[in-house]
Design an enzyme around this catalytic site. Structure first.
Site, PDB file in Angstrom:
ATOM      1  N   HIS A  68       3.249  12.787  10.192  1.00  0.00           N
ATOM      2  CA  HIS A  68       1.465  12.464   9.676  1.00  0.00           C
ATOM      3  C   HIS A  68       0.679  13.490  10.958  1.00  0.00           C
ATOM      4  O   HIS A  68       0.094  14.537  10.336  1.00  0.00           O
ATOM      5  CB  HIS A  68       0.859  11.330  10.310  1.00  0.00           C
ATOM      6  CG  HIS A  68       0.875  10.205   9.158  1.00  0.00           C
ATOM      7  ND1 HIS A  68      -0.396  10.467   8.025  1.00  0.00           N
ATOM      8  CD2 HIS A  68       1.035   9.654   8.034  1.00  0.00           C
ATOM      9  CE1 HIS A  68      -0.112  10.046   6.813  1.00  0.00           C
ATOM     10  NE2 HIS A  68       0.832   8.873   7.083  1.00  0.00           N
ATOM     11  N   ASP A  93      -5.610   4.968 -15.314  1.00  0.00           N
ATOM     12  CA  ASP A  93      -6.402   3.952 -14.700  1.00  0.00           C
ATOM     13  C   ASP A  93      -5.514   3.429 -13.642  1.00  0.00           C
ATOM     14  O   ASP A  93      -5.330   1.967 -13.826  1.00  0.00           O
ATOM     15  CB  ASP A  93      -6.657   2.703 -15.896  1.00  0.00           C
ATOM     16  CG  ASP A  93      -7.856   2.067 -14.975  1.00  0.00           C
ATOM     17  OD1 ASP A  93      -7.877   1.571 -14.085  1.00  0.00           O
ATOM     18  OD2 ASP A  93      -8.917   2.346 -16.062  1.00  0.00           O
ATOM     19  N   LYS A 136       1.176  -1.105  -0.539  1.00  0.00           N
ATOM     20  CA  LYS A 136       0.265   0.084  -0.043  1.00  0.00           C
ATOM     21  C   LYS A 136       0.978   1.268  -0.343  1.00  0.00           C
ATOM     22  O   LYS A 136       0.393   1.668  -0.009  1.00  0.00           O
ATOM     23  CB  LYS A 136      -0.980  -0.153   1.539  1.00  0.00           C
ATOM     24  CG  LYS A 136      -1.924   0.961   1.081  1.00  0.00           C
ATOM     25  CD  LYS A 136      -1.542   2.264   1.979  1.00  0.00           C
ATOM     26  CE  LYS A 136      -2.572   3.724   1.585  1.00  0.00           C
ATOM     27  NZ  LYS A 136      -2.224   4.669   2.426  1.00  0.00           N
TER      28      LYS A 136
HETATM   29  P1  NAD Z   1      -7.579   4.569 -26.408  1.00  0.00           P
HETATM   30  O1  NAD Z   1      -8.788   3.792 -27.129  1.00  0.00           O
HETATM   31  O2  NAD Z   1      -8.189   5.545 -26.867  1.00  0.00           O
HETATM   32  O3  NAD Z   1      -6.349   4.947 -26.936  1.00  0.00           O
HETATM   33  C1  NAD Z   1      -5.614   4.216 -27.587  1.00  0.00           C
HETATM   34  C2  NAD Z   1      -5.495   4.654 -29.455  1.00  0.00           C
HETATM   35  O4  NAD Z   1      -4.629   5.616 -29.744  1.00  0.00           O
HETATM   36  C3  NAD Z   1      -4.492   3.012 -29.914  1.00  0.00           C
HETATM   37  O5  NAD Z   1      -6.189   1.973 -30.401  1.00  0.00           O
HETATM   38  C4  NAD Z   1      -3.370   3.683 -30.880  1.00  0.00           C
HETATM   39  O6  NAD Z   1      -4.939   3.322 -32.180  1.00  0.00           O
HETATM   40  C5  NAD Z   1      -4.669   5.452 -30.579  1.00  0.00           C
HETATM   41  N1  NAD Z   1      -2.658   5.650 -30.716  1.00  0.00           N
HETATM   42  C6  NAD Z   1      -2.066   6.834 -31.194  1.00  0.00           C
HETATM   43  N2  NAD Z   1      -0.929   7.260 -30.491  1.00  0.00           N
HETATM   44  C7  NAD Z   1      -0.559   5.975 -30.554  1.00  0.00           C
HETATM   45  C8  NAD Z   1       1.189   5.379 -29.827  1.00  0.00           C
HETATM   46  N3  NAD Z   1       1.716   6.261 -29.225  1.00  0.00           N
HETATM   47  N4  NAD Z   1       0.534   4.534 -28.748  1.00  0.00           N
HETATM   48  C9  NAD Z   1      -0.165   3.407 -28.887  1.00  0.00           C
HETATM   49  N5  NAD Z   1      -1.546   4.348 -29.314  1.00  0.00           N
HETATM   50  C10 NAD Z   1      -1.556   4.989 -29.915  1.00  0.00           C
HETATM   51  O7  NAD Z   1      -7.156   4.440 -25.570  1.00  0.00           O
HETATM   52  P2  NAD Z   1      -6.004   2.897 -24.704  1.00  0.00           P
HETATM   53  O8  NAD Z   1      -5.193   2.924 -23.863  1.00  0.00           O
HETATM   54  O9  NAD Z   1      -6.550   1.701 -25.578  1.00  0.00           O
HETATM   55  O10 NAD Z   1      -7.783   2.642 -23.443  1.00  0.00           O
HETATM   56  C11 NAD Z   1      -7.812   3.238 -22.387  1.00  0.00           C
HETATM   57  C12 NAD Z   1      -8.799   3.348 -21.307  1.00  0.00           C
HETATM   58  O11 NAD Z   1      -9.643   2.406 -21.452  1.00  0.00           O
HETATM   59  C13 NAD Z   1      -8.535   3.708 -20.177  1.00  0.00           C
HETATM   60  O12 NAD Z   1      -9.157   5.332 -20.110  1.00  0.00           O
HETATM   61  C14 NAD Z   1      -8.909   2.592 -19.496  1.00  0.00           C
HETATM   62  O13 NAD Z   1     -10.166   3.665 -18.050  1.00  0.00           O
HETATM   63  C15 NAD Z   1     -10.017   2.312 -20.170  1.00  0.00           C
HETATM   64  N6  NAD Z   1     -10.773   0.365 -19.952  1.00  0.00           N
HETATM   65  C16 NAD Z   1     -10.138  -0.268 -19.178  1.00  0.00           C
HETATM   66  C17 NAD Z   1     -10.215  -1.267 -18.725  1.00  0.00           C
HETATM   67  C18 NAD Z   1      -9.426  -2.527 -17.826  1.00  0.00           C
HETATM   68  O14 NAD Z   1      -8.480  -1.742 -17.980  1.00  0.00           O
HETATM   69  N7  NAD Z   1      -9.923  -3.296 -17.595  1.00  0.00           N
HETATM   70  C19 NAD Z   1     -11.603  -1.754 -19.696  1.00  0.00           C
HETATM   71  C20 NAD Z   1     -11.799  -0.890 -20.440  1.00  0.00           C
HETATM   72  C21 NAD Z   1     -11.357   0.140 -20.640  1.00  0.00           C
END
Ligand code: NAD
Length: 429
Positions: free
Chosen positions: A377, A279, A263
């Site tokens: 604290h 997240d 923690k």
């Molecule tokens: P996102 O889909 O908004 O962004 C990712 C996309 O950005 C990629 O798919 C790609 O097309 C694009 N991209 C552009 N430049 C990039 C680069 N340099 N590197 C990588 N990709 C690039 O977001 P994400 O990161 O796929 O998802 C994160 C979100 O999903 C968070 O908000 C999270 O809270 C949520 N989420 C989390 C869970 C879980 O952790 N279990 C489940 C569902 C949703």
């Protein structure tokens, strides 16, 4: 007559934010002042807030602080931290000073691979069908990659497919892991889209039924490793260093202690995660799973003393973060946090977070084996009490110091002191 209130409010989500707030204010009997406070969005545009989540009625500001003294991989950083708990930022800055020697804290995060899971049930001859999936590996990877041309163009995308057969109380299941290089994204959206897209193909190959199609937050292919050393003088002498190693050994042997040990690490990691709009639930879930990977919950860090008498620490944990996608680019304060930090990649952000985690851990252990956790604290707590009791300006420190000196850190006493000093100064209370 008492009329029972109902939380069933059809169409609540469709109402304008003002109207939602009005309904809640009426429900809870909020005063006009309380309503005004909720409406203060600070650096976050209400329209952005309203688009980020559902049923928004206001915003809740947290303090945004910066930890100093961090030297990581030979580079200096000012680390933004958002947290409601006192002492965390001070402790991180303090420990970072102890770990500044040479290149400072060393942190390495290499692959940014996440796992997309597809669970197949009602499969006959599951072991054979699992092999059949592997026979179609390239086809599955191609289909996954068609979902995210941007990611592929940047050099990321699906890399591999792994299969396992598990026994569940509802019969056998095939677990398919799609291994995806998500580059600078946290990756959940990207991976979930791919998992959903390949599921019908997997059903076709196996004749089974896909149940769950989602990322796993057990991010074992996205590990951060951190190591650092502090001279015995820096931590307060050999005796203190020895006791910190004792604390480390106790956490290894006692899961109850290990949880609190971790923690403390997460105090640092999550404060940076909040400042950069990550997240944090994903990070926490992954961290705890990793801590229990051997079947017993263990500390994520260890401390030892090397031959030269230096206190040496290591940390290993998964950190799933992004500098693109999610809320990172949407929240203006998160963008400012990344600018202060000066990181451009998810990898570097994870390295900084791991380094802060290890420093935080050192600070906590040092406090625990020396003066105890409460002293630091209580100093901040005393200030908070003074503020709550109505102190402003210089009076905050005067009241807090007196409570500490006299060992009476209580709200009623803070109030008494504030009133006394106000009278003396001829101010209005
Ligand atoms: P996102 O889909 O908004 O962004 C990712 C996309 O950005 C990629 O798919 C790609 O097309 C694009 N991209 C552009 N430049 C990039 C680069 N340099 N590197 C990588 N990709 C690039 O977001 P994400 O990161 O796929 O998802 C994160 C979100 O999903 C968070 O908000 C999270 O809270 C949520 N989420 C989390 C869970 C879980 O952790 N279990 C489940 C569902 C949703």
């Amino acid at each position: 007559m008492f009329v029972e209130r109902s939380s069933r409010i059809p169409g609540f989500y469709k109402l304008p934010m003002e109207e939602r707030l009005r309904i809640v204010a009426e429900w809870a009997g909020l005063t006009p002042e309380e309503v005004e406070l909720l409406k203060k969005f600070g650096g976050l545009d209400p329209k952005i807030a309203d688009a980020m989540i559902e049923n928004v009625i206001g915003a809740m500001p947290y303090p945004f602080a910066v930890a100093t003294n961090f030297r990581i991989n030979g580079r200096d950083y000012l680390v933004p931290m958002v947290i409601e708990e006192s002492s965390v930022v001070a402790a991180a800055s303090n420990a970072a000073k102890m770990l500044r020697e040479g290149d400072g804290i060393i942190a390495r995060c290499e692959r940014q691979y996440m796992i997309g899971q597809i669970h197949l049930m009602k499969v006959d001859a599951p072991r054979y069908k699992a092999m059949k999936i592997l026979e179609h590996k390239n086809e599955i990877i191609d289909l996954a990659n068609q979902q995210d041309p941007t990611l592929v163009k940047l050099g990321g995308g699906a890399r591999d497919v792994e299969v396992r057969v598990i026994e569940t109380r509802r019969g056998p299941a095939i677990v398919v892991h799609l291994i995806v290089d998500v580059l600078d994204a946290m990756g959940a959206n990207a991976v979930n889209t791919m998992a959903e897209a390949v599921a019908p193909l997997l059903e076709k190959i196996t004749g089974g039924e896909a149940r769950l199609k989602i990322i796993s937050n057990y991010a074992i292919y996205r590990l951060v490793r951190v190591w650092a050393r502090a001279s015995p003088e820096a931590v307060g002498g050999r005796d203190v260093a020895e006791k910190i190693v004792d604390a480390s050994a106790l956490a290894e042997a006692d899961p109850f202690r290990a949880v609190t040990h971790n923690k403390g690490i997460l105090n640092g990691v999550i404060a940076v995660a909040l400042a950069t709009a990550q997240d944090h639930r994903a990070i926490e879930a992954g961290a705890h799973a990793y801590a229990a990977r051997d079947g017993t919950y263990k500390p994520l860090s260890t401390w030892d003393i090397d031959r030269e008498g230096y206190l040496v620490g290591t940390l290993e944990m998964p950190i799933q973060v992004g500098v693109v996608g999610g809320a990172v680019k949407v929240h203006p304060i998160a963008r400012i946090a990344l600018k202060i930090l000066g990181v451009k990649t998810a990898r570097e952000l994870a390295e900084v977070m791991g380094a802060v985690g290890l420093a935080q851990n050192l600070a906590a252990l040092r406090a625990l084996v020396t003066e105890g956790i409460q002293r630091g604290h209580m100093r901040l707590h005393a200030k908070n009490l003074a503020i709550m009791a109505g102190a402003t300006g210089e009076l905050i420190d005067i009241v807090a110091e007196q409570m500490i000196r006299e060992g009476r850190i209580r709200f009623d006493y803070a109030k008494e002191l504030v009133e006394k000093y106000r009278r003396e100064l001829g101010q209005q209370s």
